[in-house]
Design an enzyme around this catalytic site. Structure first.
Site, mmCIF file in Angstrom:
data_model
loop_
_atom_site.group_PDB
_atom_site.id
_atom_site.type_symbol
_atom_site.label_atom_id
_atom_site.label_comp_id
_atom_site.label_asym_id
_atom_site.label_seq_id
_atom_site.Cartn_x
_atom_site.Cartn_y
_atom_site.Cartn_z
ATOM 1 N N ALA A 102 -19.363 -8.610 2.218
ATOM 2 C CA ALA A 102 -18.960 -9.566 1.657
ATOM 3 C C ALA A 102 -20.138 -9.679 0.337
ATOM 4 C CB ALA A 102 -18.795 -10.651 2.219
ATOM 5 N N GLU A 137 -20.821 -9.717 11.587
ATOM 6 C CA GLU A 137 -20.438 -11.249 11.153
ATOM 7 C C GLU A 137 -21.192 -11.929 11.937
ATOM 8 O OE1 GLU A 137 -16.801 -9.221 9.086
ATOM 9 O OE2 GLU A 137 -17.761 -8.799 11.550
ATOM 10 N N GLU A 191 -13.776 -3.548 7.592
ATOM 11 C CA GLU A 191 -12.397 -4.268 7.831
ATOM 12 C C GLU A 191 -11.657 -3.161 6.474
ATOM 13 O OE1 GLU A 191 -12.327 -8.372 9.513
ATOM 14 O OE2 GLU A 191 -13.686 -8.046 7.945
ATOM 15 N N GLY A 203 -16.699 -6.544 6.100
ATOM 16 C CA GLY A 203 -14.975 -6.031 5.460
ATOM 17 C C GLY A 203 -15.178 -4.849 5.385
#
Length: 697
Positions: free
Chosen positions: A63, A125, A105, A102
């Site tokens: 992120a 995270e 992901e 992310g």
């Protein structure tokens, strides 16, 4: 088309490139660009497959931290990933550098994943008090099974490319000139072999095998009760992975978002995010000359082969820097080397090192009894006991034997760097490098600038701290610097509380209740009762009014803490668990009678407030005097050096959450009751008057 994400056709393969330096973070422009580039690739009749790649040094490292705490902007990351997942052309993610959070992901939303050697993937995270909120807890179990997914997500562990391939996180590790070349090679294979779209969401075999296995999740939660007992997000991660096993994919995604929002709203998330940013601030040193270059450190000298010296030596040889380890007697040198070897052998038994690596590291340590062997070292660190006369003698010798430009550092935990430097003709080369015990494990390094320490030397010790994988914080010169100055205030108050009527276990329990791994008295036993005793003796010799202490009686009785299995507490063979000892209760009772003290019952609230608020008040004084650059630097010192729970953000951040007005009111009360030790810091008073926090400074 977004400037941070581009699209081009290479032969019959469409290439989507994320170019958002330095780490291709997933900010809103990148997310919008990913969707736009995907649409362009899907509409391009010449593209039979698509490759997603990152420009620069990494794929997508996660992120965009600049968006932390701000309202979410469209498109959301889960929506972006869904678009890739639903693409009707094969999408290959070509990974290099790091694919984290992310970033991983996004890769899991692609149909295939390849990596070049050296790539690392992970979902870290949890370290910010969160869980992967864009499908990570739903897709990863479908590739690796629930047990391995839980281990990886709860630890936040990074996985190297070969292991990622073995687990099935990536399809192939490809030796290629570039990640783009690896992606193109694999995409050509996909198109030529007409491979189907391999959506992770549709892979049910691994999660189906775990369905109904309640014991798996129950056992994992039990383990967390020990390892993460005070933490919030690890338990939510278990719930999310269980949803991946029990629910259809879309329902699991919905459950993941609910759990993600719970983590987002948790105070722990705020504390961990603060700690994350605080650690990244420590390298920013106001006033340091822009042209201050770090000196090259190729060879290190260490004086003292005891617990500290040996641990410090291990830090350097672990990263391939040779060490000359000096002692005054051969038996002390042999004993120190044996301890270092034993530490490495224990690591080898646990599979963390090979026997060859053990020997390689031991060969980098050159034992010595002669200061003349320091003639060519670039950095020397003195790590002997806390005695100013001894340290000044040592630095006088170093001044004679060390080459010009060598950095002369002391591992002192309390003594004046300026006075130590006065024993040399080169005070600009003298600095404090305060390691924390055990030095080969603890991450904090307090670098202490003296009045005359040069900018070049400061730059050097900050740089070398990172090289040996420490968290280096620059602090000013005063008694105890930042960490121990605050700790000793807390220690004195804890002693006073016990003198007044609390037991050591009661005083410690409020700190462990707050999240510390141990309280003040258990910490004294770990460090060694002799360490505190010698510090008090030095202060008494310096003319300070250090009150009588029942801890001195422990030293006189040979109760030195864990090393003798008896200190404030007693310890059973092979255990570090502190056990209250009636012998110590009796000793304290006798001390109270000698001092004419009538014991009283003290509430838990008072035990916590007096131990914590005296630290906060001292922290405010430290800031006011410029000993710490920022309040957040104090937080980093306490998180990495003293076990302050990171999820509470550090002592100064915690104080902001409690309310500085509330703290000041109690400090004033205690000042009226207990005298000048509680005199309110002017900075604390000013912040309350102006309605500000430490975080506003």
């Amino acid at each position: 088309m977004s400037q941070v994400v581009g699209y081009e056709l290479r032969g019959n393969i469409g290439v989507i490139t994320v170019d958002n330096p330095p780490v291709n973070a997933l900010g809103k422009d990148v997310r919008a660009g990913l969707v736009a580039a995907l649409e362009q690739g899907l509409a391009d009749d010449g593209a039979k497959a698509l490759v997603l790649v990152g420009a620069g040094r990494t794929f997508i490292a996660g992120a965009d931290i600049r968006e932390f705490g701000k309202p979410p902007a469209e498109p959301s990351l889960p929506d972006v990933i869904t678009r890739y997942d639903e693409a009707d052309k094969p999408v290959v993610a070509a990974l290099h550098g790091t694919a984290l959070g992310g970033g991983l992901e996004v890769a899991l939303g692609c149909h295939y994943r390849v990596a070049v050697p050296g790539t690392k993937v992970g979902l870290p995270e949890v370290k910010l008090g969160l869980l992967p909120g864009a499908g990570g807890t739903q897709r990863l179990p479908r590739l690796v099974g629930a047990q391995k997914a839980l281990e990886l997500i709860v630890s936040g562990e990074f996985v190297a490319a070969p292991k990622a391939a073995e687990l099935g996180i990536v399809d192939e590790v490809i030796e290629a000139e570039s990640p783009l070349e690896a992606g193109l090679q694999f995409a050509e294979k996909v198109t030529s072999e007409k491979r189907p779209l391999k959506r992770v969401r549709d892979q049910e075999e691994k999660v189906a095998a775990d369905r109904g296995n309640e014991a798996l999740f129950d056992e994992f939660r039990k383990g967390l009760e020990k390892k993460a007992r005070n933490l919030f997000s690890p338990f939510k991660i278990v719930d999310a992975v269980k949803a991946a096993v029990d629910l259809p994919f879309d329902e699991g995604m919905q459950r993941e978002r609910e759990l993600f929002r719970e983590c987002l709203e948790s105070p722990q998330r705020a504390g961990l995010v603060h700690a994350f940013f605080a650690e990244r601030q420590i390298g920013k040193i106001p006033g340091l000359a822009a042209d201050a270059k770090s000196r090259e450190i190729k060879h290190v000298g260490i004086i003292g082969a005891g617990t500290m010296g040996g641990g410090i030596a291990m830090n350097f040889v672990n990263v391939g820097i040779p060490v000359t380890l000096l002692e005054v007697k051969q038996e002390a040198l042999d004993r120190g080397l044996a301890v270092i070897r034993r530490n490495y052998e224990n690591s080898a038994k646990k599979g963390r090192l090979t026997q060859a690596q053990v020997e390689q590291r031991m060969e980098l340590i050159r034992p010595s009894l002669d200061y003349g062997d320091f003639a060519d070292v670039d950095l020397v660190i003195e790590a002997v006991f806390e005695n100013m006369d001894v340290k000044k003698q040592i630095f006088g010798k170093l001044d004679e034997v060390c080459k010009p430009g060598a950095v002369l550092a002391s591992n002192t935990s309390t003594l004046s760097i300026d006075e130590i430097a006065s024993a040399t003709k080169r005070p600009e080369d003298v600095v404090g490098m305060h390691f924390f015990s055990p030095a080969n494990v603890m991450k904090l390094l307090e670098n202490v600038r003296g009045e005359k320490t040069s900018d070049e030397v400061i730059a050097t010790v900050m740089s070398v701290g990172k090289k040996i994988k420490k968290v280096p914080v620059l602090v000013g010169n005063c008694y105890g610097f930042v960490g121990n100055r605050m700790l000793h205030k807390r220690g004195a108050e804890a002693m006073t509380l016990v003198n007044e009527g609390a037991s050591p276990a009661e005083a410690d329990s409020v700190l462990t209740g707050l999240g510390f791994p141990m309280g003040q008295f258990a910490m004294s036993d770990l460090a060694g009762i002799d360490v505190g005793y010698l510090i008090r003796q030095e202060r008494r010799k310096a003319g300070e009014d250090v009150p009588a202490s029942w801890m001195d009686k422990l030293y006189e009785a040979g109760r030195l803490g864990q090393k003798t299995q008896a200190g404030v507490y007693r310890y059973e063979e092979g255990s570090r668990k502190p056990i209250p000892d009636p012998e110590v209760d009796k000793l304290i009772e006798e001390f109270r009678k000698e001092q004419g003290i009538t014991p009283r019952e003290i509430s838990k609230d008072e035990l916590l407030e007096r131990q914590m608020y005296i630290m906060i008040n001292e922290g405010a004084k430290i800031l006011e005097e410029g000993i710490a650059i920022r309040a957040s630097d104090i937080d980093v010192v306490w998180i990495y050096g003293y076990g302050f729970p990171a999820y509470r953000g550090g002592p100064m951040f915690w104080a902001d959450q409690v309310g500085l007005d509330k703290i000041l009111d109690r400090v004033k009360e205690f000042h009226a009751r207990f005298g000048d030790a509680w005199k309110p810091a002017p900075l604390l008073e000013r912040l309350v008057r102006e309605g500000k926090k430490f975080g506003d400074l």
